[in-house]
Design a protein around this motif. Structure first.
Motif, PDB file in Angstrom:
ATOM      1  N   SER A 157      -6.295  -8.060 -10.645  1.00 33.02           N
ATOM      2  CA  SER A 157      -6.532  -9.466 -10.971  1.00 33.02           C
ATOM      3  C   SER A 157      -5.879  -9.849 -12.297  1.00 33.02           C
ATOM      4  O   SER A 157      -5.588 -11.027 -12.540  1.00 33.02           O
ATOM      5  CB  SER A 157      -8.041  -9.743 -11.034  1.00 33.02           C
ATOM      6  N   ASP A 158      -5.618  -8.868 -13.144  1.00 31.07           N
ATOM      7  CA  ASP A 158      -5.022  -9.147 -14.453  1.00 31.07           C
ATOM      8  C   ASP A 158      -3.495  -9.169 -14.428  1.00 31.07           C
ATOM      9  O   ASP A 158      -2.877  -9.661 -15.377  1.00 31.07           O
ATOM     10  CB  ASP A 158      -5.485  -8.096 -15.475  1.00 31.07           C
ATOM     11  N   THR A 159      -2.890  -8.626 -13.379  1.00 35.39           N
ATOM     12  CA  THR A 159      -1.432  -8.538 -13.364  1.00 35.39           C
ATOM     13  C   THR A 159      -0.774  -9.648 -12.546  1.00 35.39           C
ATOM     14  O   THR A 159       0.452  -9.796 -12.583  1.00 35.39           O
ATOM     15  CB  THR A 159      -0.961  -7.184 -12.803  1.00 35.39           C
ATOM     16  N   VAL A 160      -1.560 -10.399 -11.811  1.00 38.00           N
ATOM     17  CA  VAL A 160      -1.003 -11.479 -10.995  1.00 38.00           C
ATOM     18  C   VAL A 160      -0.338 -12.519 -11.892  1.00 38.00           C
ATOM     19  O   VAL A 160      -0.877 -12.912 -12.928  1.00 38.00           O
ATOM     20  CB  VAL A 160      -2.105 -12.147 -10.145  1.00 38.00           C
ATOM     21  N   VAL A 161       0.847 -12.971 -11.483  1.00 38.52           N
ATOM     22  CA  VAL A 161       1.581 -14.003 -12.233  1.00 38.52           C
ATOM     23  C   VAL A 161       1.530 -15.293 -11.421  1.00 38.52           C
ATOM     24  O   VAL A 161       2.217 -15.423 -10.409  1.00 38.52           O
ATOM     25  CB  VAL A 161       3.042 -13.574 -12.472  1.00 38.52           C
ATOM     26  N   VAL A 162       0.739 -16.231 -11.866  1.00 36.95           N
ATOM     27  CA  VAL A 162       0.608 -17.498 -11.140  1.00 36.95           C
ATOM     28  C   VAL A 162       1.862 -18.329 -11.387  1.00 36.95           C
ATOM     29  O   VAL A 162       2.217 -18.609 -12.533  1.00 36.95           O
ATOM     30  CB  VAL A 162      -0.641 -18.271 -11.608  1.00 36.95           C
ATOM     31  N   ALA A 172      -6.811 -18.929  -8.139  1.00 39.86           N
ATOM     32  CA  ALA A 172      -8.012 -18.298  -8.688  1.00 39.86           C
ATOM     33  C   ALA A 172      -8.876 -17.734  -7.563  1.00 39.86           C
ATOM     34  O   ALA A 172      -9.421 -16.620  -7.670  1.00 39.86           O
ATOM     35  CB  ALA A 172      -8.801 -19.307  -9.519  1.00 39.86           C
ATOM     36  N   ALA A 173      -8.989 -18.490  -6.477  1.00 40.36           N
ATOM     37  CA  ALA A 173      -9.762 -18.006  -5.325  1.00 40.36           C
ATOM     38  C   ALA A 173      -9.083 -16.795  -4.692  1.00 40.36           C
ATOM     39  O   ALA A 173      -9.757 -15.848  -4.259  1.00 40.36           O
ATOM     40  CB  ALA A 173      -9.919 -19.127  -4.299  1.00 40.36           C
ATOM     41  N   ALA A 174      -7.738 -16.809  -4.632  1.00 37.84           N
ATOM     42  CA  ALA A 174      -7.008 -15.671  -4.074  1.00 37.84           C
ATOM     43  C   ALA A 174      -7.192 -14.427  -4.933  1.00 37.84           C
ATOM     44  O   ALA A 174      -7.368 -13.316  -4.416  1.00 37.84           O
ATOM     45  CB  ALA A 174      -5.529 -16.023  -3.956  1.00 37.84           C
ATOM     46  N   ILE A 175      -7.172 -14.612  -6.240  1.00 35.11           N
ATOM     47  CA  ILE A 175      -7.392 -13.474  -7.140  1.00 35.11           C
ATOM     48  C   ILE A 175      -8.793 -12.913  -6.950  1.00 35.11           C
ATOM     49  O   ILE A 175      -9.019 -11.691  -6.997  1.00 35.11           O
ATOM     50  CB  ILE A 175      -7.130 -13.890  -8.600  1.00 35.11           C
ATOM     51  N   ASP A 176      -9.757 -13.781  -6.694  1.00 40.86           N
ATOM     52  CA  ASP A 176     -11.118 -13.305  -6.410  1.00 40.86           C
ATOM     53  C   ASP A 176     -11.166 -12.440  -5.152  1.00 40.86           C
ATOM     54  O   ASP A 176     -11.962 -11.505  -5.052  1.00 40.86           O
ATOM     55  CB  ASP A 176     -12.079 -14.492  -6.251  1.00 40.86           C
ATOM     56  N   VAL A 177     -10.294 -12.756  -4.192  1.00 38.71           N
ATOM     57  CA  VAL A 177     -10.258 -11.978  -2.946  1.00 38.71           C
ATOM     58  C   VAL A 177      -9.945 -10.516  -3.239  1.00 38.71           C
ATOM     59  O   VAL A 177     -10.577  -9.606  -2.685  1.00 38.71           O
ATOM     60  CB  VAL A 177      -9.228 -12.566  -1.956  1.00 38.71           C
ATOM     61  N   ILE A 178      -8.962 -10.257  -4.108  1.00 37.51           N
ATOM     62  CA  ILE A 178      -8.572  -8.861  -4.347  1.00 37.51           C
ATOM     63  C   ILE A 178      -9.519  -8.163  -5.318  1.00 37.51           C
ATOM     64  O   ILE A 178      -9.355  -6.961  -5.582  1.00 37.51           O
ATOM     65  CB  ILE A 178      -7.114  -8.747  -4.819  1.00 37.51           C
ATOM     66  N   ARG A 179     -10.502  -8.886  -5.842  1.00 35.20           N
ATOM     67  CA  ARG A 179     -11.558  -8.236  -6.627  1.00 35.20           C
ATOM     68  C   ARG A 179     -12.609  -7.602  -5.722  1.00 35.20           C
ATOM     69  O   ARG A 179     -13.425  -6.804  -6.168  1.00 35.20           O
ATOM     70  CB  ARG A 179     -12.230  -9.255  -7.555  1.00 35.20           C
ATOM     71  N   ARG A 180     -12.591  -7.977  -4.451  1.00 37.12           N
ATOM     72  CA  ARG A 180     -13.573  -7.442  -3.517  1.00 37.12           C
ATOM     73  C   ARG A 180     -13.308  -5.959  -3.243  1.00 37.12           C
ATOM     74  O   ARG A 180     -12.189  -5.472  -3.426  1.00 37.12           O
ATOM     75  CB  ARG A 180     -13.513  -8.221  -2.196  1.00 37.12           C
ATOM     76  N   PRO A 181     -14.316  -5.255  -2.745  1.00 39.98           N
ATOM     77  CA  PRO A 181     -14.094  -3.860  -2.358  1.00 39.98           C
ATOM     78  C   PRO A 181     -13.042  -3.759  -1.247  1.00 39.98           C
ATOM     79  O   PRO A 181     -12.911  -4.657  -0.410  1.00 39.98           O
ATOM     80  CB  PRO A 181     -15.478  -3.407  -1.850  1.00 39.98           C
TER      81      PRO A 181
END
Length: 320
Positions: A157-162, A172-181
């Protein structure tokens, strides 16, 4: 797409290649192959004892950043090419490998040359997508006695370049997706960089059956993991090359070809979103070869960023 450059292969490497030729063979020409990102690629024309020629391909890691990481990638590729021999998957045959530059100036791998070429044009994409899907299903069907390493995903989530001007709320919602297990998955043999730039087609002379795949190259990232990950990676590339609709279409084509994806929509989209966000970090390095080697001048870094934004929006719409 081919740049003639006789002096590009260094003396130690030429001597190493020569030691792996048949009796009476010699290198008569070298040509730079454009389009690679991580390695220097050369086609070597070999003169045979009976006066004919054959071609080999030399992959060498010359950039200091990639030299440090070459050993693992070259060993994986050598292992994959050995495994693929005789499987029906059209891949190069391994000739020799020097993963630590013990004999060459740079870490190198020598393999056979496959006929065909990459095709990155919009024209004919509707015909090529089902072929790509069927080929990927065949790769995933392989069951090696010894599994390759587990897949790696470096994006967080920290390396994504918007991209500039992107829909911040959607990203932001997409980044939340990859925070999931990570969703559960059944492991498959993965190419891990399966996309149009690594697939060769026979396009000329035209065949009554249409274009045919003649080879799949660049097996350095071979690993074991979810089929969805390979599908997602090809989907992202298709979305950036041809538009978001083709990214969404590829997963459907994969299933139509007999491939099996994750059980639920949310699980499938987890991998699709993860790969799309991973691409955000390398838009420039991906789009440059498309412009320079494939003649897709319209695929500027900015236009590819816009396509990536549109693709992420489409994925999040599908996720609901």
């Amino acid at each position: 797409m081919i740049n003639h450059d006789e002096a590009a292969v260094r003396p130690l490497t030429l001597a190493w290649v020569s030691r792996h030729l048949e009796v009476g063979e010699r290198i008569v020409k070298t040509e730079a192959l454009r389009g690679g990102i991580t390695a220097d690629m050369r086609r070597l024309t070999i003169g045979t004892q009976d006066g004919r020629t054959r071609d080999l391909v030399l992959r060498s890691y010359v950039d200091p950043f990639y030299v440090e990481r070459a050993e693992g990638g070259l060993n994986r590729e050598a292992g994959a090419l050995t495994l693929l021999a005789g499987t029906g998957v059209p891949a190069p045959e391994l000739v020799a490998v020097d993963p630590t530059a013990a004999h060459c100036e740079y870490p190198s791998l020598l393999m056979t040359h496959l006929t065909g070429r990459t095709v990155l044009d919009d024209e004919g994409v509707e015909t090529r997508v089902p072929l790509l899907a069927r080929q990927l299903v065949a790769i995933h069907a392989l069951r090696p006695a010894e599994r390759p390493r587990k897949y790696v995903t470096l994006t967080t989530s920290d390396t994504v370049v918007v991209p500039k001007g992107a829909d911040a709320a959607v990203w932001a919602a997409a980044i939340d997706v990859i925070r999931r297990p990570t969703p559960p998955y059944e492991g498959r043999f993965l190419h891990r960089d399966f996309q149009p730039g690594n697939v060769l087609f026979a396009m000329s002379p035209p065949s009554p059956a249409g274009p045919q795949i003649t080879g799949v190259v660049d097996w350095a990232a071979t690993s074991w993991g979810p089929a969805d990950l390979d599908v997602a990676h090809c989907s992202t590339n298709l979305a950036l090359l041809h538009g978001p609709a083709w990214g969404l279409r590829f997963a459907e084509a994969y299933e139509e070809a007999g491939g099996v994806l994750a059980a639920t929509t949310s699980e499938r989209l987890y991998w699709q979103v993860r790969d799309a966000l991973a691409c955000s970090e390398e838009v420039q390095s991906v789009s440059q070869p498309w412009r320079e080697a494939a003649g897709r001048a319209e695929l500027t870094t900015r236009s590819v960023e816009e396509r990536l934004d549109a693709y992420v929006i489409a994925l999040m719409d599908a996720l609901g």
